[in-house]
Design an enzyme around this catalytic site. Structure first.
Site, mmCIF file in Angstrom:
data_model
loop_
_atom_site.group_PDB
_atom_site.id
_atom_site.type_symbol
_atom_site.label_atom_id
_atom_site.label_comp_id
_atom_site.label_asym_id
_atom_site.label_seq_id
_atom_site.Cartn_x
_atom_site.Cartn_y
_atom_site.Cartn_z
ATOM 1 N N HIS A 1 -2.440 0.156 -21.804
ATOM 2 C CA HIS A 1 -2.555 1.591 -22.126
ATOM 3 C C HIS A 1 -3.016 1.803 -23.570
ATOM 4 O O HIS A 1 -2.703 2.820 -24.181
ATOM 5 C CB HIS A 1 -1.238 2.328 -21.854
ATOM 6 C CG HIS A 1 -0.969 2.486 -20.384
ATOM 7 N ND1 HIS A 1 -1.512 3.489 -19.631
ATOM 8 C CD2 HIS A 1 -0.244 1.725 -19.522
ATOM 9 C CE1 HIS A 1 -1.111 3.375 -18.362
ATOM 10 N NE2 HIS A 1 -0.351 2.290 -18.269
ATOM 11 N N ASP B 1 -6.447 0.986 -24.230
ATOM 12 C CA ASP B 1 -7.923 1.111 -24.196
ATOM 13 C C ASP B 1 -8.391 2.548 -24.387
ATOM 14 O O ASP B 1 -9.302 2.817 -25.166
ATOM 15 C CB ASP B 1 -8.541 0.451 -22.947
ATOM 16 C CG ASP B 1 -8.068 0.992 -21.608
ATOM 17 O OD1 ASP B 1 -7.131 1.828 -21.576
ATOM 18 O OD2 ASP B 1 -8.645 0.579 -20.574
ATOM 19 N N ASP C 1 -10.921 -2.526 -17.617
ATOM 20 C CA ASP C 1 -11.101 -3.233 -16.351
ATOM 21 C C ASP C 1 -12.568 -3.554 -16.089
ATOM 22 O O ASP C 1 -12.926 -4.671 -15.711
ATOM 23 C CB ASP C 1 -10.553 -2.396 -15.182
ATOM 24 C CG ASP C 1 -9.096 -2.027 -15.390
ATOM 25 O OD1 ASP C 1 -8.455 -2.626 -16.267
ATOM 26 O OD2 ASP C 1 -8.613 -1.130 -14.676
ATOM 27 N N ALA D 1 -3.003 -4.008 -6.296
ATOM 28 C CA ALA D 1 -2.131 -4.989 -6.949
ATOM 29 C C ALA D 1 -2.261 -4.953 -8.468
ATOM 30 O O ALA D 1 -1.702 -5.781 -9.172
ATOM 31 C CB ALA D 1 -2.448 -6.389 -6.426
ATOM 32 N N GLY D 2 -3.033 -3.985 -8.973
ATOM 33 C CA GLY D 2 -3.203 -3.894 -10.422
ATOM 34 C C GLY D 2 -4.148 -4.960 -10.958
ATOM 35 O O GLY D 2 -4.135 -5.279 -12.139
ATOM 36 N N LEU D 3 -4.980 -5.519 -10.090
ATOM 37 C CA LEU D 3 -5.935 -6.541 -10.532
ATOM 38 C C LEU D 3 -7.353 -5.972 -10.599
ATOM 39 O O LEU D 3 -8.323 -6.703 -10.707
ATOM 40 C CB LEU D 3 -5.892 -7.759 -9.601
ATOM 41 C CG LEU D 3 -4.526 -8.435 -9.470
ATOM 42 C CD1 LEU D 3 -4.593 -9.609 -8.499
ATOM 43 C CD2 LEU D 3 -4.048 -8.920 -10.836
ATOM 44 N N GLU E 1 -15.566 5.740 -11.880
ATOM 45 C CA GLU E 1 -14.136 5.828 -11.530
ATOM 46 C C GLU E 1 -13.576 7.207 -11.915
ATOM 47 O O GLU E 1 -12.829 7.817 -11.164
ATOM 48 C CB GLU E 1 -13.382 4.708 -12.269
ATOM 49 C CG GLU E 1 -11.883 4.718 -12.078
ATOM 50 C CD GLU E 1 -11.399 3.690 -11.057
ATOM 51 O OE1 GLU E 1 -12.180 2.792 -10.704
ATOM 52 O OE2 GLU E 1 -10.248 3.820 -10.630
HETATM 53 C C1 GLA Z 1 -5.644 0.740 -15.634
HETATM 54 C C2 GLA Z 1 -6.897 1.361 -16.255
HETATM 55 C C3 GLA Z 1 -7.269 0.656 -17.565
HETATM 56 C C4 GLA Z 1 -6.076 0.561 -18.504
HETATM 57 C C5 GLA Z 1 -4.842 0.032 -17.765
HETATM 58 C C6 GLA Z 1 -3.608 0.087 -18.626
HETATM 59 O O1 GLA Z 1 -5.908 -0.584 -15.224
HETATM 60 O O2 GLA Z 1 -7.971 1.285 -15.366
HETATM 61 O O3 GLA Z 1 -8.337 1.325 -18.189
HETATM 62 O O4 GLA Z 1 -5.812 1.781 -19.131
HETATM 63 O O5 GLA Z 1 -4.582 0.743 -16.571
HETATM 64 O O6 GLA Z 1 -3.719 -0.745 -19.719
#
Ligand code: GLA
Length: 382
Positions: A32, A34, A168, A119-121, A156
């Protein structure tokens, strides 16, 4: 994977495609930060989204998602947000290219991959990056990676409604084998730092949950950070982002007026400082010190930024006192997905077996574990 997607493409569209891939990502530290013009430390992993593509002679766009066994058809004059969620990541990219004045004709796409969804990937960033890279090549648009990356991010924002930062998409596009990317999200200057883990490996533990509030809370956090800046600007108009903010400013200008916004901003300011120190740990091969910072980050995300959840906290608490684990934390936007753990290689098997049992008993959910290796970013495969 390549043969599989090629065969599906031939079956659906009756011709041979060109194939591209773009990876998912991990992030060692800097969560959090970026969208606050701070630093991040991500890397591309050995899980990819594949895009098989061919140009058409008309203006039809035909997309097929192998995972969902679903076809989506439109044409270049009618690219708009769809209720078919997976298609939006591709359409969003087409929209961005069109807005930049690139006249695309029709094309066929099959999308497939092994980045677990939710999955946050960053499977969505991987779809966006693979798509823009593929379109850039087959339409000879002449765009470089640094130009394509923010367009993938914008896709996005507009088509998925998540106001994400650039981490990302940058990690997916710029990944380098066995290196993490130290990225300055303000200037987009970056440095590859060798990932020497001294006998540790990156283990991802997937909670297999993605709570519904993920997207709305993400956008709320962004607004809270902006509110912090607005409060500081009443006294210090030259400050542009949390990157330039000190704890002293937060205490003086934010805490008295808005204690909640203060908590959020405090986490971000501390996380940036932590990341710069963590880079030194990595360069020195001090994995113990790096791991401690990961635990600190988790606490910050849990108690101050408030984006964790009980499943993620359970996994971090569980590994915390195991000597073979140097560090662990929730990773990505939060409210589910994976924890990232640095685990001594010889202890991985037992750890995964033990934590899986405990997690399933406590949360009544399955646990999935991956060992992530660090690979190159977006590429043409055939
Ligand atoms: C998601 C967002 C990223 C970043 C993260 C948290 O993955 O797509 O831009 O802000 O959350 O670090």
């Amino acid at each position: 994977m390549l043969n599989k997607i090629k065969n599906i493409f031939i079956e659906k569209f009756g011709e041979k495609p060109v194939i591209f891939r773009s990876p998912g990502r991990v992030n060692i530290l800097g969560e959090h930060t970026d969208y606050n013009e701070g630093f991040v430390l991500p890397a591309a992993i050995d899980k990819n989204i594949y895009i098989a593509i061919s140009k058409r002679n008309d203006n039809i766009i035909q997309l097929y998602a192998a995972d969902f066994d679903e076809m989506y058809t439109t044409d270049t004059a009618n690219v708009k947000v769809s209720s078919t969620q997976w298609a939006n990541y591709i359409l969003g990219v087409v929209d961005q290219l069109q807005k930049k004045g690139h006249a695309l004709t029709g094309f066929n796409i099959v999308v497939d991959g092994d980045v677990p969804i939710g999955a946050g990937l960053s499977s969505s960033a991987a779809v966006e990056c693979a798509t823009i890279y593929a379109l850039n090549e087959i339409f000879s648009l002449g765009l470089d990676r640094l130009t394509m990356t923010p367009l993938a991010q914008k896709a996005e924002h507009v088509f998925a409604g998540v106001n994400c930062g650039i981490m990302d998409q940058f990690a997916s596009m710029f990944g380098k084998k066995d290196h993490v990317i130290k990225l300055d999200c303000r200037s987009l200057d970056y440095e590859y730092v060798p990932l020497k883990l001294e006998g540790y490996k990156i283990v991802l533990l997937n909670t297999n949950v993605k709570h519904n509030l993920a997207a709305s809370e993400y956008n709320t956090r962004r607004q809270q950070c902006e509110k912090g800046i607005a409060l500081i600007n009443e006294h210090r108009p030259e400050i542009k982002s949390l990157r330039d903010v000190t704890m002293d400013m937060l205490k003086k200008y934010v805490e008295p007026t808005d204690p909640l916004v203060y908590q959020r901003c405090k986490y971000v300011v501390q996380e940036n400082e932590r990341l710069l120190m963590a880079c030194e740990d990595l360069k020195k091969g001090n994995i113990t010190a790096l791991g401690e910072k990961m635990y600190e980050t988790h606490n910050g995300l849990r108690f101050f930024y408030d984006v964790s959840c009980k499943e993620l906290d359970f996994l971090v608490e569980y590994v915390k006192n195991i000597p073979a684990v140097a560090g662990a934390r929730m990773m990505g936007g939060g409210f589910g997905g994976c924890t990232i753990n640095l685990v001594k290689e010889e202890a991985i098997e037992k750890l995964v077996a033990d934590v899986s049992l405990a997690y399933t008993e406590a949360m009544k959910l399955p646990l999935t574990a991956y060992i992530a290796s660090i690979e190159d970013g977006t590429k043409r495969c055939s």
